[in-house]
Design a protein around this motif. Structure first.
Motif, mmCIF file in Angstrom:
data_model
loop_
_atom_site.group_PDB
_atom_site.id
_atom_site.type_symbol
_atom_site.label_atom_id
_atom_site.label_comp_id
_atom_site.label_asym_id
_atom_site.label_seq_id
_atom_site.Cartn_x
_atom_site.Cartn_y
_atom_site.Cartn_z
ATOM 1 N N ASN A 92 0.815 -1.220 0.000
ATOM 2 C CA ASN A 92 0.000 0.000 0.000
ATOM 3 C C ASN A 92 0.850 1.272 0.000
ATOM 4 N N LEU A 93 2.065 1.189 0.521
ATOM 5 C CA LEU A 93 2.935 2.358 0.549
ATOM 6 C C LEU A 93 3.596 2.609 -0.803
ATOM 7 N N VAL A 94 4.071 1.583 -1.467
ATOM 8 C CA VAL A 94 4.795 1.797 -2.723
ATOM 9 C C VAL A 94 3.878 1.912 -3.936
ATOM 10 N N ASP A 95 2.600 1.626 -3.771
ATOM 11 C CA ASP A 95 1.645 1.770 -4.881
ATOM 12 C C ASP A 95 0.997 3.150 -4.796
ATOM 13 N N THR A 96 1.492 4.076 -5.592
ATOM 14 C CA THR A 96 1.016 5.460 -5.526
ATOM 15 C C THR A 96 -0.446 5.612 -5.951
ATOM 16 N N SER A 97 -0.992 4.628 -6.670
ATOM 17 C CA SER A 97 -2.410 4.712 -7.043
ATOM 18 C C SER A 97 -3.316 4.576 -5.822
ATOM 19 N N LYS A 98 -2.778 4.080 -4.717
ATOM 20 C CA LYS A 98 -3.561 3.914 -3.494
ATOM 21 C C LYS A 98 -3.445 5.102 -2.547
ATOM 22 N N TRP A 99 -2.437 5.941 -2.723
ATOM 23 C CA TRP A 99 -2.202 7.024 -1.768
ATOM 24 C C TRP A 99 -3.448 7.871 -1.524
ATOM 25 N N GLU A 100 -4.091 8.307 -2.580
ATOM 26 C CA GLU A 100 -5.239 9.202 -2.419
ATOM 27 C C GLU A 100 -6.423 8.515 -1.753
ATOM 28 N N THR A 101 -6.435 7.176 -1.705
ATOM 29 C CA THR A 101 -7.541 6.464 -1.055
ATOM 30 C C THR A 101 -7.404 6.452 0.461
ATOM 31 N N TYR A 102 -6.194 6.684 0.961
ATOM 32 C CA TYR A 102 -6.017 6.669 2.413
ATOM 33 C C TYR A 102 -5.309 7.900 2.965
ATOM 34 N N TYR A 103 -4.874 8.808 2.069
ATOM 35 C CA TYR A 103 -4.189 10.014 2.515
ATOM 36 C C TYR A 103 -4.589 11.161 1.594
ATOM 37 N N ASP A 104 -5.433 12.050 2.101
ATOM 38 C CA ASP A 104 -5.993 13.101 1.240
ATOM 39 C C ASP A 104 -5.041 14.264 1.001
ATOM 40 N N ASN A 105 -3.833 14.183 1.500
ATOM 41 C CA ASN A 105 -2.868 15.263 1.333
ATOM 42 C C ASN A 105 -1.803 14.946 0.280
ATOM 43 N N ALA A 106 -2.016 13.905 -0.498
ATOM 44 C CA ALA A 106 -1.140 13.580 -1.630
ATOM 45 C C ALA A 106 -2.035 13.448 -2.852
ATOM 46 N N THR A 107 -1.936 14.425 -3.751
ATOM 47 C CA THR A 107 -2.796 14.447 -4.932
ATOM 48 C C THR A 107 -1.959 14.675 -6.182
ATOM 49 N N ASN A 108 -2.602 14.499 -7.329
ATOM 50 C CA ASN A 108 -1.965 14.742 -8.637
ATOM 51 C C ASN A 108 -0.638 13.995 -8.764
ATOM 52 N N ILE A 109 -0.656 12.730 -8.420
ATOM 53 C CA ILE A 109 0.549 11.906 -8.418
ATOM 54 C C ILE A 109 0.819 11.413 -9.842
ATOM 55 N N VAL A 110 2.015 11.713 -10.340
ATOM 56 C CA VAL A 110 2.407 11.297 -11.681
ATOM 57 C C VAL A 110 3.824 10.734 -11.606
ATOM 58 N N LEU A 111 3.977 9.486 -12.019
ATOM 59 C CA LEU A 111 5.294 8.852 -12.049
ATOM 60 C C LEU A 111 5.918 9.023 -13.424
ATOM 61 N N SER A 112 7.242 9.082 -13.484
ATOM 62 C CA SER A 112 7.911 9.223 -14.784
ATOM 63 C C SER A 112 7.664 7.990 -15.647
ATOM 64 N N ASP A 113 7.611 6.818 -15.030
ATOM 65 C CA ASP A 113 7.278 5.590 -15.752
ATOM 66 C C ASP A 113 5.781 5.366 -15.603
ATOM 67 N N LYS A 114 5.039 5.734 -16.619
ATOM 68 C CA LYS A 114 3.581 5.680 -16.552
ATOM 69 C C LYS A 114 3.021 4.265 -16.751
ATOM 70 N N SER A 115 3.900 3.269 -16.951
ATOM 71 C CA SER A 115 3.429 1.901 -17.161
ATOM 72 C C SER A 115 3.027 1.221 -15.850
ATOM 73 N N SER A 116 3.374 1.838 -14.709
ATOM 74 C CA SER A 116 3.064 1.244 -13.417
ATOM 75 C C SER A 116 2.879 2.349 -12.386
ATOM 76 N N SER A 117 2.081 2.052 -11.375
ATOM 77 C CA SER A 117 1.895 3.003 -10.277
ATOM 78 C C SER A 117 2.803 2.672 -9.089
ATOM 79 N N LEU A 118 3.655 1.659 -9.252
ATOM 80 C CA LEU A 118 4.557 1.252 -8.181
ATOM 81 C C LEU A 118 5.862 2.041 -8.251
ATOM 82 N N LEU A 119 6.268 2.569 -7.114
ATOM 83 C CA LEU A 119 7.551 3.265 -7.058
ATOM 84 C C LEU A 119 8.686 2.271 -7.262
ATOM 85 N N LYS A 120 9.720 2.726 -7.944
ATOM 86 C CA LYS A 120 10.922 1.931 -8.169
ATOM 87 C C LYS A 120 12.127 2.766 -7.740
#
Length: 167
Positions: free
Chosen positions: A36-64
């Motif tokens: 749940n921490l490394v998957d940025t697609s989940k951040w907004e579902t449990y933390y309303d202070n992280a929005t407009n999240i865009v990763l440089s590698d758009k093929s995955s929402s997982l941080l690397k």
């Protein structure tokens, strides 16, 4: 618990603002928390202070490791890069850290180092700690606010992470 790998520039006690938050729970497992921490697609579902999240590698929402990303938080548009990413394997403490910044002039330039550690404790408990060290004028301004928005905001992040990760 293992300590955070601070560079000299962000060493707590020498920066303009520093916050530390911690939770311990027996209602979650380390792999779920990590997921749940490394998957940025989940951040907004449990933390309303992280929005407009865009990763440089758009093929995955997982941080690397070394991933560059952008998100908005505490009213700041933050560009960031993952500096440390260690999965919770073979009893290792899980580690996620990034350097974040907002480019600008002397009033708006903002630099942070934000780290999470997740440690398996005895009897099925998990400890999660997050710490952030900040430099530049916006950090000084945040440090003067009472209540401290960083301290309270990061506690909400940890509480949300626990809630979404409950067994």
């Amino acid at each position: 618990m293992k300590s955070i790998n601070w560079s000299t520039e962000y060493l707590p006690g020498t920066t303009d603002n520093f916050v530390s938050n911690e939770v311990i729970s027996n209602q979650v497992d380390i792999d779920t928390v990590w997921s749940n921490l490394v998957d940025t697609s989940k951040w907004e579902t449990y933390y309303d202070n992280a929005t407009n999240i865009v990763l440089s590698d758009k093929s995955s929402s997982l941080l690397k490791f070394a991933e560059k990303f952008h998100f908005d938080t505490f009213g700041f548009p933050i560009d960031a890069q993952v500096m440390e990413l260690v999965k919770p394997v073979d009893g290792k403490t899980a580690r996620l850290a990034w350097h974040g910044w907002q480019n600008g002039d002397e009033d708006t330039q903002f630099d942070v180092y934000h780290a999470f550690l997740i440690e398996k404790l005895d009897d099925g408990r998990i400890r999660i700690i997050t710490q952030e060290s900040q430099i530049e004028k916006p950090a000084k301004d945040l440090a003067k606010r009472d209540p401290n928005p960083m301290l309270n905001g990061h506690q909400k992040w940890l509480d949300g992470l626990i809630n979404i990760s409950k067994k």
